[in-house]
Design a protein around this motif. Structure first.
Motif, PDB file in Angstrom:
ATOM      1  N   VAL A 298      12.675  13.196 -18.356  1.00 22.70           N
ATOM      2  CA  VAL A 298      12.234  12.388 -17.219  1.00 22.70           C
ATOM      3  C   VAL A 298      10.844  12.846 -16.812  1.00 22.70           C
ATOM      4  CG1 VAL A 298      12.732  11.739 -14.836  1.00 22.70           C
ATOM      5  CG2 VAL A 298      14.609  12.096 -16.442  1.00 22.70           C
ATOM      6  N   SER A 299       9.965  11.906 -16.565  1.00 30.22           N
ATOM      7  CA  SER A 299       8.576  12.217 -16.224  1.00 30.22           C
ATOM      8  C   SER A 299       8.482  12.942 -14.888  1.00 30.22           C
ATOM      9  CB  SER A 299       7.759  10.915 -16.169  1.00 30.22           C
ATOM     10  OG  SER A 299       6.541  11.125 -15.524  1.00 30.22           O
ATOM     11  N   HIS A 300       7.638  13.967 -14.814  1.00 28.67           N
ATOM     12  CA  HIS A 300       7.393  14.705 -13.576  1.00 28.67           C
ATOM     13  C   HIS A 300       6.866  13.799 -12.477  1.00 28.67           C
ATOM     14  CE1 HIS A 300       4.789  17.083 -10.864  1.00 28.67           C
ATOM     15  NE2 HIS A 300       5.798  17.917 -10.906  1.00 28.67           N
ATOM     16  N   SER A 301       5.970  12.872 -12.819  1.00 27.17           N
ATOM     17  CA  SER A 301       5.396  11.991 -11.789  1.00 27.17           C
ATOM     18  C   SER A 301       6.465  11.113 -11.169  1.00 27.17           C
ATOM     19  CB  SER A 301       4.280  11.129 -12.379  1.00 27.17           C
ATOM     20  OG  SER A 301       4.794  10.300 -13.407  1.00 27.17           O
ATOM     21  N   ILE A 302       7.441  10.674 -11.953  1.00 26.21           N
ATOM     22  CA  ILE A 302       8.528   9.866 -11.391  1.00 26.21           C
ATOM     23  C   ILE A 302       9.378  10.733 -10.480  1.00 26.21           C
ATOM     24  CG2 ILE A 302      10.666   8.648 -11.974  1.00 26.21           C
ATOM     25  CD1 ILE A 302       9.261   7.660 -14.506  1.00 26.21           C
ATOM     26  N   ALA A 303       9.693  11.946 -10.907  1.00 23.57           N
ATOM     27  CA  ALA A 303      10.544  12.819 -10.110  1.00 23.57           C
ATOM     28  C   ALA A 303       9.908  13.143  -8.771  1.00 23.57           C
ATOM     29  CB  ALA A 303      10.821  14.111 -10.882  1.00 23.57           C
ATOM     30  N   VAL A 304       8.617  13.373  -8.748  1.00 24.39           N
ATOM     31  CA  VAL A 304       7.951  13.719  -7.501  1.00 24.39           C
ATOM     32  C   VAL A 304       7.742  12.495  -6.616  1.00 24.39           C
ATOM     33  CG1 VAL A 304       5.809  14.637  -6.538  1.00 24.39           C
ATOM     34  CG2 VAL A 304       6.856  15.745  -8.496  1.00 24.39           C
ATOM     35  N   ALA A 305       7.456  11.341  -7.204  1.00 23.84           N
ATOM     36  CA  ALA A 305       7.126  10.150  -6.411  1.00 23.84           C
ATOM     37  C   ALA A 305       8.345   9.495  -5.771  1.00 23.84           C
ATOM     38  CB  ALA A 305       6.398   9.128  -7.283  1.00 23.84           C
ATOM     39  N   GLN A 306       9.506   9.561  -6.363  1.00 25.23           N
ATOM     40  CA  GLN A 306      10.656   8.821  -5.894  1.00 25.23           C
ATOM     41  C   GLN A 306      11.042   9.079  -4.434  1.00 25.23           C
ATOM     42  OE1 GLN A 306      10.835   6.238  -7.527  1.00 25.23           O
ATOM     43  NE2 GLN A 306      12.904   6.261  -8.321  1.00 25.23           N
ATOM     44  N   PRO A 307      11.164  10.344  -3.952  1.00 25.71           N
ATOM     45  CA  PRO A 307      11.631  10.536  -2.586  1.00 25.71           C
ATOM     46  C   PRO A 307      10.734   9.869  -1.533  1.00 25.71           C
ATOM     47  CG  PRO A 307      11.711  12.596  -3.793  1.00 25.71           C
ATOM     48  CD  PRO A 307      10.988  11.609  -4.652  1.00 25.71           C
ATOM     49  N   ASP A 308       9.443   9.762  -1.788  1.00 25.66           N
ATOM     50  CA  ASP A 308       8.534   9.189  -0.805  1.00 25.66           C
ATOM     51  C   ASP A 308       8.207   7.732  -1.086  1.00 25.66           C
ATOM     52  OD1 ASP A 308       8.414  11.597   0.540  1.00 25.66           O
ATOM     53  OD2 ASP A 308       6.745  12.312  -0.679  1.00 25.66           O
ATOM     54  N   ASN A 309       8.822   7.139  -2.088  1.00 24.20           N
ATOM     55  CA  ASN A 309       8.545   5.758  -2.458  1.00 24.20           C
ATOM     56  C   ASN A 309       9.096   4.825  -1.380  1.00 24.20           C
ATOM     57  OD1 ASN A 309       8.363   3.224  -3.594  1.00 24.20           O
ATOM     58  ND2 ASN A 309       9.210   3.822  -5.562  1.00 24.20           N
ATOM     59  N   PRO A 310       8.225   4.045  -0.718  1.00 24.40           N
ATOM     60  CA  PRO A 310       8.717   3.151   0.334  1.00 24.40           C
ATOM     61  C   PRO A 310       9.584   2.021  -0.204  1.00 24.40           C
ATOM     62  CG  PRO A 310       6.371   2.814  -0.029  1.00 24.40           C
ATOM     63  CD  PRO A 310       6.784   3.975  -0.870  1.00 24.40           C
ATOM     64  N   LEU A 311       9.602   1.815  -1.521  1.00 24.77           N
ATOM     65  CA  LEU A 311      10.386   0.735  -2.113  1.00 24.77           C
ATOM     66  C   LEU A 311      11.520   1.261  -2.987  1.00 24.77           C
ATOM     67  CD1 LEU A 311       7.544  -1.786  -2.991  1.00 24.77           C
ATOM     68  CD2 LEU A 311       9.104  -1.806  -1.047  1.00 24.77           C
ATOM     69  N   SER A 312      12.110   2.384  -2.563  1.00 19.67           N
ATOM     70  CA  SER A 312      13.233   2.960  -3.276  1.00 19.67           C
ATOM     71  C   SER A 312      14.185   3.596  -2.271  1.00 19.67           C
ATOM     72  CB  SER A 312      12.740   4.014  -4.273  1.00 19.67           C
ATOM     73  OG  SER A 312      13.833   4.592  -4.951  1.00 19.67           O
ATOM     74  N   GLY A 313      15.465   3.304  -2.404  1.00 19.81           N
ATOM     75  CA  GLY A 313      16.476   3.904  -1.543  1.00 19.81           C
ATOM     76  C   GLY A 313      16.648   3.186  -0.217  1.00 19.81           C
ATOM     77  N   GLU A 314      17.443   3.797   0.640  1.00 18.06           N
ATOM     78  CA  GLU A 314      17.757   3.200   1.944  1.00 18.06           C
ATOM     79  C   GLU A 314      16.696   3.552   2.973  1.00 18.06           C
ATOM     80  OE1 GLU A 314      21.045   3.672   5.445  1.00 18.06           O
ATOM     81  OE2 GLU A 314      21.825   3.438   3.412  1.00 18.06           O
ATOM     82  N   LYS A 315      16.254   2.548   3.725  1.00 11.08           N
ATOM     83  CA  LYS A 315      15.250   2.718   4.777  1.00 11.08           C
ATOM     84  C   LYS A 315      15.772   2.065   6.052  1.00 11.08           C
ATOM     85  CE  LYS A 315      12.394   4.092   1.509  1.00 11.08           C
ATOM     86  NZ  LYS A 315      12.352   5.457   1.157  1.00 11.08           N
ATOM     87  N   ARG A 316      15.350   2.583   7.188  1.00 15.36           N
ATOM     88  CA  ARG A 316      15.733   2.031   8.497  1.00 15.36           C
ATOM     89  C   ARG A 316      14.744   0.937   8.893  1.00 15.36           C
ATOM     90  NH1 ARG A 316      20.571   2.612   8.830  1.00 15.36           N
ATOM     91  NH2 ARG A 316      20.374   1.842  10.952  1.00 15.36           N
ATOM     92  N   ILE A 317      15.232  -0.068   9.598  1.00 13.72           N
ATOM     93  CA  ILE A 317      14.403  -1.166  10.095  1.00 13.72           C
ATOM     94  C   ILE A 317      14.253  -0.983  11.598  1.00 13.72           C
ATOM     95  CG2 ILE A 317      14.182  -3.665  10.367  1.00 13.72           C
ATOM     96  CD1 ILE A 317      16.187  -3.884   7.968  1.00 13.72           C
ATOM     97  N   ILE A 318      13.029  -0.725  12.036  1.00 11.33           N
ATOM     98  CA  ILE A 318      12.735  -0.465  13.446  1.00 11.33           C
ATOM     99  C   ILE A 318      11.853  -1.590  13.974  1.00 11.33           C
ATOM    100  CG2 ILE A 318      11.819   1.204  15.108  1.00 11.33           C
ATOM    101  CD1 ILE A 318      14.015   2.400  13.251  1.00 11.33           C
ATOM    102  N   LEU A 319      12.330  -2.305  14.995  1.00 11.59           N
ATOM    103  CA  LEU A 319      11.494  -3.278  15.687  1.00 11.59           C
ATOM    104  C   LEU A 319      10.819  -2.555  16.837  1.00 11.59           C
ATOM    105  CD1 LEU A 319      13.707  -6.499  15.804  1.00 11.59           C
ATOM    106  CD2 LEU A 319      12.065  -5.763  14.061  1.00 11.59           C
ATOM    107  N   LYS A 320       9.522  -2.827  17.038  1.00 14.84           N
ATOM    108  CA  LYS A 320       8.745  -2.099  18.042  1.00 14.84           C
ATOM    109  C   LYS A 320       8.091  -3.064  19.025  1.00 14.84           C
ATOM    110  CE  LYS A 320       7.294   1.948  15.753  1.00 14.84           C
ATOM    111  NZ  LYS A 320       6.163   2.666  15.187  1.00 14.84           N
ATOM    112  N   GLY A 321       8.055  -2.623  20.284  1.00 13.64           N
ATOM    113  CA  GLY A 321       7.429  -3.414  21.326  1.00 13.64           C
ATOM    114  C   GLY A 321       6.089  -2.852  21.747  1.00 13.64           C
ATOM    115  N   ASN A 322       5.474  -3.526  22.690  1.00 10.46           N
ATOM    116  CA  ASN A 322       4.163  -3.123  23.199  1.00 10.46           C
ATOM    117  C   ASN A 322       4.240  -1.981  24.205  1.00 10.46           C
ATOM    118  OD1 ASN A 322       2.375  -5.111  21.933  1.00 10.46           O
ATOM    119  ND2 ASN A 322       3.652  -6.581  23.021  1.00 10.46           N
ATOM    120  N   LYS A 323       5.419  -1.721  24.734  1.00  4.82           N
ATOM    121  CA  LYS A 323       5.578  -0.693  25.764  1.00  4.82           C
ATOM    122  C   LYS A 323       6.349   0.511  25.243  1.00  4.82           C
ATOM    123  CE  LYS A 323       5.403  -4.227  29.257  1.00  4.82           C
ATOM    124  NZ  LYS A 323       6.177  -5.141  30.063  1.00  4.82           N
TER     125      LYS A 323
END
Length: 188
Positions: free
Chosen positions: A16-41
């Protein structure tokens, strides 16, 4: 030798490529992410999650909305799940078949699954012309978006081509975020 270097070495030995292993945890398009709606205040509402599954041909996703923050409303003969604040912010998921895919520069289908309609609490019925579409991009390793206006009446009938998102660039209008309840989204 630190733990990350050791893990990368083991993965390299397994082919397995080192670049893939290092990049995966921080990849915004991989795994589960939370959806946060934000307001002006400073309001921040965690409304659910999206799970990205990179594949050979596309990045697919599944969406899970946590309705515990929503209140049930019956507007214009339709039951809706709405967030309460200075406005009602009602979630209207895209009603037709779609591929549920994204890419680093195209979040159209995800934005269609995160459609909202807003209205003043005292107004009668649903105002489908007050639709909200989040235009999203990747910024600092996170998916961020800002609300644009769309006329949700366009979804009363299925589009001619179900493979193309109906709210393209010319069907959306920039809006001033200040008067809106939750004009920003962040997926992290």
């Amino acid at each position: 030798m630190n733990l990350l270097t050791l893990a990368a070495l083991l993965l390299e030995l397994m082919g397995v490529s080192h670049s893939i292993a290092v990049a995966q945890p921080d990849n915004p398009l991989s795994g589960e992410k939370r959806i946060i709606l934000k307001g002006n205040k400073g309001e921040q509402l965690d409304i659910g999650s999206v799970t990205f599954m990179p594949g050979a041909d596309a990045i697919h996703y599944t969406l899970t909305i946590d309705h515990s923050h929503f209140t049930d409303y019956f507007l214009s003969m339709k039951e809706m799940k709405c967030l309460e604040g200075p406005e009602l912010w009602c979630h209207l998921p895209y009603p037709y078949e779609q591929p549920r895919t994204v890419s680093t520069d195209d979040f159209s289908w995800l934005a269609h699954d995160l459609l909202f309609m807003y209205k003043k609490k005292g107004e009668f019925g649903a105002n489908f012309w007050n639709g909200i579409y989040y235009k999203m991009t990747i910024e600092n390793g996170r998916i961020t978006g800002v609300a644009q206006a769309v006329d949700l009446n366009q979804l009363a009938a299925p589009p001619d081509d179900l493979t193309l998102p109906p709210f393209g660039e010319f069907e959306r209008t920039d809006i001033e975020p200040q008067p809106r309840f939750l004009p920003f989204v962040e997926i992290r």
